[in-house]
Motif scaffolding. Structure first.
Motif, PDB file in Angstrom:
ATOM      1  N   VAL A   1       1.376  18.858  26.789  1.00  0.00           N
ATOM      2  CA  VAL A   1       1.347  17.554  26.124  1.00  0.00           C
ATOM      3  C   VAL A   1       2.777  17.070  25.859  1.00  0.00           C
ATOM      4  CG1 VAL A   1       0.661  16.356  24.010  1.00  0.00           C
ATOM      5  CG2 VAL A   1      -0.922  17.938  25.117  1.00  0.00           C
ATOM      6  N   GLU A   2       3.617  17.965  25.360  1.00  0.00           N
ATOM      7  CA  GLU A   2       5.014  17.604  25.078  1.00  0.00           C
ATOM      8  C   GLU A   2       5.730  17.153  26.343  1.00  0.00           C
ATOM      9  OE1 GLU A   2       7.059  17.733  22.193  1.00  0.00           O
ATOM     10  OE2 GLU A   2       5.123  17.799  21.158  1.00  0.00           O
ATOM     11  N   LEU A   3       5.616  17.922  27.401  1.00  0.00           N
ATOM     12  CA  LEU A   3       6.310  17.598  28.652  1.00  0.00           C
ATOM     13  C   LEU A   3       5.701  16.377  29.333  1.00  0.00           C
ATOM     14  CD1 LEU A   3       6.878  21.189  30.025  1.00  0.00           C
ATOM     15  CD2 LEU A   3       8.638  19.605  29.231  1.00  0.00           C
TER      16      LEU A   3
ATOM     17  N   GLY B   1       8.460  10.474  33.405  1.00  0.00           N
ATOM     18  CA  GLY B   1       8.674   9.071  33.741  1.00  0.00           C
ATOM     19  C   GLY B   1       9.456   8.280  32.710  1.00  0.00           C
ATOM     20  N   ARG B   2       9.863   8.908  31.629  1.00  0.00           N
ATOM     21  CA  ARG B   2      10.631   8.213  30.588  1.00  0.00           C
ATOM     22  C   ARG B   2      12.111   8.498  30.748  1.00  0.00           C
ATOM     23  NH1 ARG B   2       8.678  10.337  25.238  1.00  0.00           N
ATOM     24  NH2 ARG B   2      10.690   9.516  24.657  1.00  0.00           N
ATOM     25  N   LYS B   3      12.903   7.583  30.268  1.00  0.00           N
ATOM     26  CA  LYS B   3      14.342   7.797  30.225  1.00  0.00           C
ATOM     27  C   LYS B   3      14.624   8.641  28.984  1.00  0.00           C
ATOM     28  CE  LYS B   3      18.563   5.291  30.878  1.00  0.00           C
ATOM     29  NZ  LYS B   3      19.145   4.002  31.218  1.00  0.00           N
TER      30      LYS B   3
ATOM     31  N   ILE C   1       8.165  17.476  36.353  1.00  0.00           N
ATOM     32  CA  ILE C   1       9.134  17.441  35.250  1.00  0.00           C
ATOM     33  C   ILE C   1      10.449  18.056  35.706  1.00  0.00           C
ATOM     34  CG2 ILE C   1       9.670  18.402  32.974  1.00  0.00           C
ATOM     35  CD1 ILE C   1       7.767  16.169  32.689  1.00  0.00           C
ATOM     36  N   GLY C   2      10.378  19.167  36.421  1.00  0.00           N
ATOM     37  CA  GLY C   2      11.592  19.807  36.928  1.00  0.00           C
ATOM     38  C   GLY C   2      12.385  18.883  37.828  1.00  0.00           C
ATOM     39  N   GLU C   3      11.695  18.156  38.697  1.00  0.00           N
ATOM     40  CA  GLU C   3      12.361  17.206  39.597  1.00  0.00           C
ATOM     41  C   GLU C   3      13.016  16.080  38.796  1.00  0.00           C
ATOM     42  OE1 GLU C   3      14.004  15.596  42.772  1.00  0.00           O
ATOM     43  OE2 GLU C   3      12.908  17.482  42.812  1.00  0.00           O
ATOM     44  N   GLN C   4      12.310  15.586  37.792  1.00  0.00           N
ATOM     45  CA  GLN C   4      12.867  14.512  36.962  1.00  0.00           C
ATOM     46  C   GLN C   4      14.118  14.989  36.233  1.00  0.00           C
ATOM     47  OE1 GLN C   4      10.151  12.698  34.169  1.00  0.00           O
ATOM     48  NE2 GLN C   4      11.802  11.890  32.944  1.00  0.00           N
ATOM     49  N   LEU C   5      14.089  16.195  35.699  1.00  0.00           N
ATOM     50  CA  LEU C   5      15.250  16.713  34.968  1.00  0.00           C
ATOM     51  C   LEU C   5      16.418  16.974  35.911  1.00  0.00           C
ATOM     52  CD1 LEU C   5      13.496  19.141  32.468  1.00  0.00           C
ATOM     53  CD2 LEU C   5      14.403  16.858  32.020  1.00  0.00           C
ATOM     54  N   ARG C   6      16.139  17.481  37.098  1.00  0.00           N
ATOM     55  CA  ARG C   6      17.220  17.691  38.083  1.00  0.00           C
ATOM     56  C   ARG C   6      17.818  16.366  38.516  1.00  0.00           C
ATOM     57  NH1 ARG C   6      13.717  21.662  39.528  1.00  0.00           N
ATOM     58  NH2 ARG C   6      12.681  20.395  41.107  1.00  0.00           N
ATOM     59  N   SER C   7      16.983  15.357  38.695  1.00  0.00           N
ATOM     60  CA  SER C   7      17.444  14.043  39.116  1.00  0.00           C
ATOM     61  C   SER C   7      18.370  13.439  38.067  1.00  0.00           C
ATOM     62  CB  SER C   7      16.244  13.128  39.345  1.00  0.00           C
ATOM     63  OG  SER C   7      16.662  11.826  39.602  1.00  0.00           O
ATOM     64  N   LYS C   8      18.001  13.562  36.805  1.00  0.00           N
ATOM     65  CA  LYS C   8      18.832  13.027  35.725  1.00  0.00           C
ATOM     66  C   LYS C   8      20.164  13.764  35.674  1.00  0.00           C
ATOM     67  CE  LYS C   8      19.023  12.281  30.732  1.00  0.00           C
ATOM     68  NZ  LYS C   8      19.727  11.053  30.708  1.00  0.00           N
TER      69      LYS C   8
END
Length: 101
Positions: free
Chosen positions: A17-19, A24-26, A70-77
């Motif tokens: 739920v947390e993740l 998709g959020r900044k 989530i991992g992809e989003q964090l790596r992208s950021k």
């Protein structure tokens, strides 16, 4: 099934739920670091989880997909942040080189 297994699955769903709320959020830098640590804990719990106690293999697979997204989003950021740092460092070096002329 031991109480320890139930606690692990409960923590897994709580982290889901947390993740999921971060997907998709900044994220601010603080939230980014928190999400990274939560993702690490989530991956650890997921690797030890038994899908038979979680509602089925499809539920387990959806959690694996969430972990990957989530991992992809964090790596992208992180990649974008490093690109920005490199760009600013390059601009500063170029400016310093022009001053020396």
């Amino acid at each position: 099934m031991a109480k320890r297994d139930l606690d692990a699955i409960h923590n897994l769903y709580h982290l889901q739920v947390e993740l999921g709320s971060k997907l998709g959020r900044k994220l601010s830098e603080k939230d980014h670091e928190k999400a990274k640590s939560q993702l690490k804990e989530f991956a650890s719990l997921l690797s030890n989880a038994d899908w038979r106690y979680m509602g089925g293999e499809d539920v387990y697979n959806s959690l694996v997909t969430l972990k990957d997204e989530i991992g992809e989003q964090l790596r992208s950021k992180a990649s974008k942040k490093l690109q920005g740092i490199a760009r600013r460092a390059g601009a500063a070096a170029k400016k310093a080189f022009k001053r020396k002329k």
